[in-house]
Each structure stands twice: as structure tokens, then as C-alpha cells.
Design a protein around this motif. Structure first.
Motif, PDB file in Angstrom:
ATOM      1  N   MET A   1       0.852  -1.167   0.000  1.00  0.00           N
ATOM      2  CA  MET A   1       0.000   0.000   0.000  1.00  0.00           C
ATOM      3  C   MET A   1       0.899   1.230   0.000  1.00  0.00           C
ATOM      4  N   TRP A   2       0.374   2.312  -0.535  1.00  0.00           N
ATOM      5  CA  TRP A   2       1.109   3.571  -0.617  1.00  0.00           C
ATOM      6  C   TRP A   2       0.308   4.682   0.043  1.00  0.00           C
ATOM      7  N   ILE A   3       1.033   5.577   0.700  1.00  0.00           N
ATOM      8  CA  ILE A   3       0.418   6.793   1.213  1.00  0.00           C
ATOM      9  C   ILE A   3       1.185   7.961   0.622  1.00  0.00           C
ATOM     10  N   GLU A   4       0.448   8.903   0.061  1.00  0.00           N
ATOM     11  CA  GLU A   4       1.027  10.110  -0.518  1.00  0.00           C
ATOM     12  C   GLU A   4       0.505  11.279   0.301  1.00  0.00           C
ATOM     13  N   ILE A   5       1.436  12.047   0.877  1.00  0.00           N
ATOM     14  CA  ILE A   5       1.081  13.123   1.795  1.00  0.00           C
ATOM     15  C   ILE A   5       1.546  14.452   1.196  1.00  0.00           C
ATOM     16  N   GLU A   6       0.732  15.465   1.345  1.00  0.00           N
ATOM     17  CA  GLU A   6       1.006  16.743   0.691  1.00  0.00           C
ATOM     18  C   GLU A   6       2.247  17.449   1.242  1.00  0.00           C
ATOM     19  N   ILE A   7       2.714  18.408   0.465  1.00  0.00           N
ATOM     20  CA  ILE A   7       3.849  19.252   0.833  1.00  0.00           C
ATOM     21  C   ILE A   7       3.591  19.864   2.209  1.00  0.00           C
ATOM     22  N   GLY A   8       4.633  19.914   3.009  1.00  0.00           N
ATOM     23  CA  GLY A   8       4.535  20.463   4.352  1.00  0.00           C
ATOM     24  C   GLY A   8       4.670  19.384   5.402  1.00  0.00           C
ATOM     25  N   ALA A   9       4.301  18.160   5.036  1.00  0.00           N
ATOM     26  CA  ALA A   9       4.454  17.035   5.957  1.00  0.00           C
ATOM     27  C   ALA A   9       5.939  16.769   6.177  1.00  0.00           C
ATOM     28  N   SER A  10       6.262  16.255   7.362  1.00  0.00           N
ATOM     29  CA  SER A  10       7.652  15.984   7.685  1.00  0.00           C
ATOM     30  C   SER A  10       7.836  14.565   8.205  1.00  0.00           C
ATOM     31  N   ILE A  11       9.031  14.071   8.107  1.00  0.00           N
ATOM     32  CA  ILE A  11       9.361  12.765   8.668  1.00  0.00           C
ATOM     33  C   ILE A  11       9.220  12.824  10.183  1.00  0.00           C
ATOM     34  N   GLN A  12       9.539  13.956  10.789  1.00  0.00           N
ATOM     35  CA  GLN A  12       9.389  14.091  12.243  1.00  0.00           C
ATOM     36  C   GLN A  12       7.925  13.941  12.654  1.00  0.00           C
ATOM     37  N   GLY A  13       7.005  14.511  11.900  1.00  0.00           N
ATOM     38  CA  GLY A  13       5.589  14.379  12.192  1.00  0.00           C
ATOM     39  C   GLY A  13       5.104  12.948  12.037  1.00  0.00           C
ATOM     40  N   ILE A  14       5.588  12.276  11.012  1.00  0.00           N
ATOM     41  CA  ILE A  14       5.237  10.873  10.807  1.00  0.00           C
ATOM     42  C   ILE A  14       5.800  10.027  11.950  1.00  0.00           C
ATOM     43  N   SER A  15       7.054  10.286  12.308  1.00  0.00           N
ATOM     44  CA  SER A  15       7.685   9.551  13.406  1.00  0.00           C
ATOM     45  C   SER A  15       6.946   9.759  14.717  1.00  0.00           C
ATOM     46  N   SER A  16       6.486  10.989  14.967  1.00  0.00           N
ATOM     47  CA  SER A  16       5.772  11.259  16.217  1.00  0.00           C
ATOM     48  C   SER A  16       4.441  10.508  16.283  1.00  0.00           C
ATOM     49  N   THR A  17       3.884  10.171  15.134  1.00  0.00           N
ATOM     50  CA  THR A  17       2.666   9.355  15.090  1.00  0.00           C
ATOM     51  C   THR A  17       3.003   7.878  15.271  1.00  0.00           C
ATOM     52  N   LEU A  18       4.090   7.431  14.681  1.00  0.00           N
ATOM     53  CA  LEU A  18       4.461   6.020  14.735  1.00  0.00           C
ATOM     54  C   LEU A  18       5.003   5.566  16.088  1.00  0.00           C
ATOM     55  N   VAL A  19       5.815   6.382  16.736  1.00  0.00           N
ATOM     56  CA  VAL A  19       6.517   5.963  17.953  1.00  0.00           C
ATOM     57  C   VAL A  19       5.596   5.378  19.030  1.00  0.00           C
ATOM     58  N   PRO A  20       4.436   5.966  19.321  1.00  0.00           N
ATOM     59  CA  PRO A  20       3.571   5.370  20.352  1.00  0.00           C
ATOM     60  C   PRO A  20       2.859   4.085  19.909  1.00  0.00           C
ATOM     61  N   MET A  21       3.071   3.648  18.683  1.00  0.00           N
ATOM     62  CA  MET A  21       2.314   2.533  18.126  1.00  0.00           C
ATOM     63  C   MET A  21       2.991   1.168  18.252  1.00  0.00           C
ATOM     64  N   ASP A  22       3.964   0.990  19.083  1.00  0.00           N
ATOM     65  CA  ASP A  22       4.643  -0.296  19.240  1.00  0.00           C
ATOM     66  C   ASP A  22       5.278  -0.728  17.924  1.00  0.00           C
ATOM     67  N   ILE A  23       6.308  -0.001  17.546  1.00  0.00           N
ATOM     68  CA  ILE A  23       7.001  -0.229  16.281  1.00  0.00           C
ATOM     69  C   ILE A  23       8.497  -0.355  16.516  1.00  0.00           C
ATOM     70  N   GLN A  24       9.182  -0.841  15.519  1.00  0.00           N
ATOM     71  CA  GLN A  24      10.642  -0.782  15.445  1.00  0.00           C
ATOM     72  C   GLN A  24      10.926   0.163  14.281  1.00  0.00           C
ATOM     73  N   MET A  25      11.797   1.151  14.491  1.00  0.00           N
ATOM     74  CA  MET A  25      12.029   2.136  13.438  1.00  0.00           C
ATOM     75  C   MET A  25      13.461   2.616  13.485  1.00  0.00           C
ATOM     76  N   GLU A  26      13.991   2.929  12.308  1.00  0.00           N
ATOM     77  CA  GLU A  26      15.312   3.527  12.219  1.00  0.00           C
ATOM     78  C   GLU A  26      15.302   4.599  11.140  1.00  0.00           C
ATOM     79  N   PRO A  27      16.081   5.642  11.350  1.00  0.00           N
ATOM     80  CA  PRO A  27      16.155   6.686  10.322  1.00  0.00           C
ATOM     81  C   PRO A  27      16.924   6.180   9.106  1.00  0.00           C
ATOM     82  N   ILE A  28      16.526   6.646   7.950  1.00  0.00           N
ATOM     83  CA  ILE A  28      17.269   6.409   6.721  1.00  0.00           C
ATOM     84  C   ILE A  28      17.454   7.766   6.068  1.00  0.00           C
ATOM     85  N   ASP A  29      18.216   7.834   5.029  1.00  0.00           N
ATOM     86  CA  ASP A  29      18.467   9.098   4.345  1.00  0.00           C
ATOM     87  C   ASP A  29      17.149   9.721   3.889  1.00  0.00           C
ATOM     88  N   HIS A  30      16.797  10.885   4.432  1.00  0.00           N
ATOM     89  CA  HIS A  30      15.568  11.617   4.106  1.00  0.00           C
ATOM     90  C   HIS A  30      14.305  10.826   4.415  1.00  0.00           C
TER      91      HIS A  30
END
Length: 127
Positions: A1-30
Motif C-alpha cells: 500500500m502507498w500513502i502520498e502526503i502533501e507538501i509540508g508534511a515531515s518525517i518528524q511528524g510521521i515519526s511522532s505518530t508512529l513511535v507510540p504505536m509499538d514499532i521498530q524504526m530507524e532513520p534512513i536518508d531523508h
């Protein structure tokens, strides 16, 4: 599945949504990549400094994509993966103002967040 998010969205905002969700995550380039612990559904988000057109061809929008993400799941964990993906979509929409489209292979539309709010327009994916 794909999600396309409009200009202005940030990886930090996405991360702040994901972190409380019981995930494993690592930063990658951009971007960021990881997986949901419950379903093992993998995700990857990338920020693009050169905004692109929306690739979904079943809906017309008046905005450009700043962040594109993908969700990859196995057929035997489809139900759990859909729960994780839809929870992310709901939480992201509740905490960030950006428009987005969730689709399967850029062809089948599952969710839209626009000026009218969040709506799930398709049934749960079938495996």
C-alpha cells in the motif's frame, strides 16, 4: 500500500505518530523505515525536497506530494497489518493537518484525507 502526503508534511511528524504505536524504526536518508511489532507490516517513508505529482490515478487533487510512504505486508498477516495501517492513518489525520491518499498500487483507493476530513472509501483489503 502507498500513502502520498502533501507538501509540508515531515518525517518528524510521521515519526511522532508512529513511535507510540509499538514499532521498530530507524532513520534512513531523508526518511524512516521499520515495522509494526503486532503485524510485522513493514513501512518506509521518504521526504522529497522536489515535490511530485500524486501517482494515484483514480482521484484528482490540487496538491503535490512532499512525503511518500509504503506499507508491505504478508498475506497471512493482512488483517493485523490493515489494523496497524488504518490506526496510523487515523492517528496521523487527528494530529496533522496535511492532505493524503492511501492506495493499493496507486490504483485502488482506500482512504482520503482532504478538506472534508478523513474517510475510508474502500473495504478492508483482501488477501
Amino acid at each position: 500500500m502507498w500513502i502520498e502526503i502533501e507538501i509540508g508534511a515531515s518525517i518528524q511528524g510521521i515519526s511522532s505518530t508512529l513511535v507510540p504505536m509499538d514499532i521498530q524504526m530507524e532513520p534512513i536518508d531523508h526518511g524512516a523505515s521499520g515495522f509494526f511489532n503486532r503485524s510485522h507490516c513493514q513501512f518506509m517513508f521518504r521526504y522529497d525536497a522536489s515535490p511530485e505529482e500524486v501517482l494515484v490515478d483514480v482521484v484528482e487533487v490540487d496538491w503535490r506530494v512532499g512525503v511518500r510512504g509504503s506499507f508491505h505486508y504478508r498475506a497471512d498477516s493482512l488483517h493485523e497489518s490493515w489494523e496497524d495501517i488504518s490506526e496510523f492513518v487515523r492517528c496521523y489525520a487527528a494530529s496533522h493537518p496535511f492532505k493524503f491518499i492511501l492506495s493499493f498500487q496507486f490504483e485502488t483507493l482506500y482512504a482520503v484525507r482532504d478538506e472534508h476530513g478523513l474517510r475510508f472509501v474502500g473495504p478492508m483489503p483482501e488477501g
